[in-house]
Design a protein around this motif. Structure first.
Motif, short mmCIF file in Angstrom:
data_model
loop_
_atom_site.label_atom_id
_atom_site.label_comp_id
_atom_site.label_asym_id
_atom_site.label_seq_id
_atom_site.Cartn_x
_atom_site.Cartn_y
_atom_site.Cartn_z
N UNK A 73 -27.12 -4.88 -15.60
CA UNK A 73 -27.92 -6.03 -16.01
C UNK A 73 -27.75 -6.38 -17.49
N UNK A 74 -26.52 -6.23 -17.99
CA UNK A 74 -26.22 -6.58 -19.38
C UNK A 74 -24.89 -7.31 -19.48
N UNK A 75 -24.54 -8.11 -18.48
CA UNK A 75 -23.22 -8.73 -18.44
C UNK A 75 -22.95 -9.61 -19.67
N UNK A 76 -23.88 -10.51 -19.97
CA UNK A 76 -23.68 -11.43 -21.09
C UNK A 76 -23.66 -10.69 -22.41
N UNK A 77 -24.64 -9.85 -22.65
CA UNK A 77 -24.70 -9.10 -23.91
C UNK A 77 -23.44 -8.25 -24.08
N UNK A 78 -23.03 -7.57 -23.01
CA UNK A 78 -21.85 -6.71 -23.08
C UNK A 78 -20.59 -7.51 -23.40
N UNK A 79 -20.49 -8.70 -22.82
CA UNK A 79 -19.32 -9.53 -23.08
C UNK A 79 -19.22 -9.91 -24.56
#
Length: 258
Positions: free
Chosen positions: A143-149
């Motif tokens: 649940x951290x796709x955007x932040x991780x990107x």
């Protein structure tokens, strides 16, 4: 002989410097003798820190703030790109506007600040850039796709910029914190259905069994920023309680054997 931790005579700029990791870093820099400017949307910082309002999502704002910091500090030797915002969700959950907003702050904010500071750094005898990245750049977190990107982009940007600037003697590195006990994480926990259980889960995710402190991340940033790290560039320093490198058993499991 000068102590390796000494930053006396150096001038530093820290974005997102009014709270959390940024404030801890600025405070440590000042304690070690540096003159420090904190760029923030609400630049309320204690003396001797210099607060300057800046929005890293706006190029004109960044350029004006960086030039003011250099003028008031007598130049720039160190730039810490710490300003950033977070997001939760899988690849399905965040709308395009939120993707654009995080990239504007987390990635382009680094670009704008570093770009504006380069003319000043080129006049320094000890120029260094340190970016606040994240363990999310190297490990897949749920649940951290955007932040991780965005943090993956910061990691790649750090290494590419280090390669571009090494011949000029400008070092570029980043720190990869795990979950840090900052006001932002506190606000995140407050939105959880069971904040205490969520905090316990975050603590258990790190092999040390606790959250990282802002001061621990600040110490890593100070090392990378200082002249004692003169041979270190293009490096990502993990300050994550062992998240990226260790695969430990749950703490409730008894150790077998000696």
């Amino acid at each position: 002989m000068t102590h390796p931790d000494d930053l006396s005579g150096l001038s530093a700029l820290v974005t997102g410097g009014a709270s959390g990791i940024g404030l801890a870093t600025a405070t440590l820099f000042a304690a070690r003798g540096a003159r420090v400017a904190c760029l923030d949307l609400v630049p309320e910082v204690p003396e001797p820190l210099l607060g300057i309002r800046a929005d890293v999502a706006d190029d004109a704002s960044v350029r004006a703030a960086v030039d003011r910091a250099a003028a008031e500090l007598g130049g720039l030797d160190i730039v810490v790109n710490n300003a950033g915002i977070g997001a939760q969700g899988t690849i399905e959950d965040n709308p395009d506007d939120e993707w654009r907003r995080l990239y504007e702050v987390n990635v382009l904010g680094v670009v704008r600040t570093t770009r504006a500071a380069l003319p000043h750094l080129r006049r320094s005898a000890h120029p260094a850039v340190v970016n606040t990245c994240s363990v999310a750049a190297t490990d897949g977190l749920p649940a951290r796709a955007l932040y991780s990107a965005t943090k993956g982009a910061v990691l790649a940007l750090t290494r590419a910029t280090a390669a571009d600037l090494v011949a000029e003697g400008i070092r570029v590195n980043c720190v990869n914190p795990g979950t840090v006990d900052t006001p932002w994480v506190g606000r995140l926990l407050a939105t959880a259905e069971d904040p205490a259980a969520e905090r316990a889960a975050l603590e258990a995710r790190q092999p040390t069994g606790r959250l990282v402190t802002p001061e621990e991340v600040a110490a890593a940033i100070a090392y990378l920023a200082g002249p004692a790290a003169g041979a270190t560039t293009g490096t990502a320093l993990a300050v994550d309680g062992g998240m990226a490198g260790l695969r430990t058993r749950p703490r409730t499991t008894a150790r077998a054997g000696g």
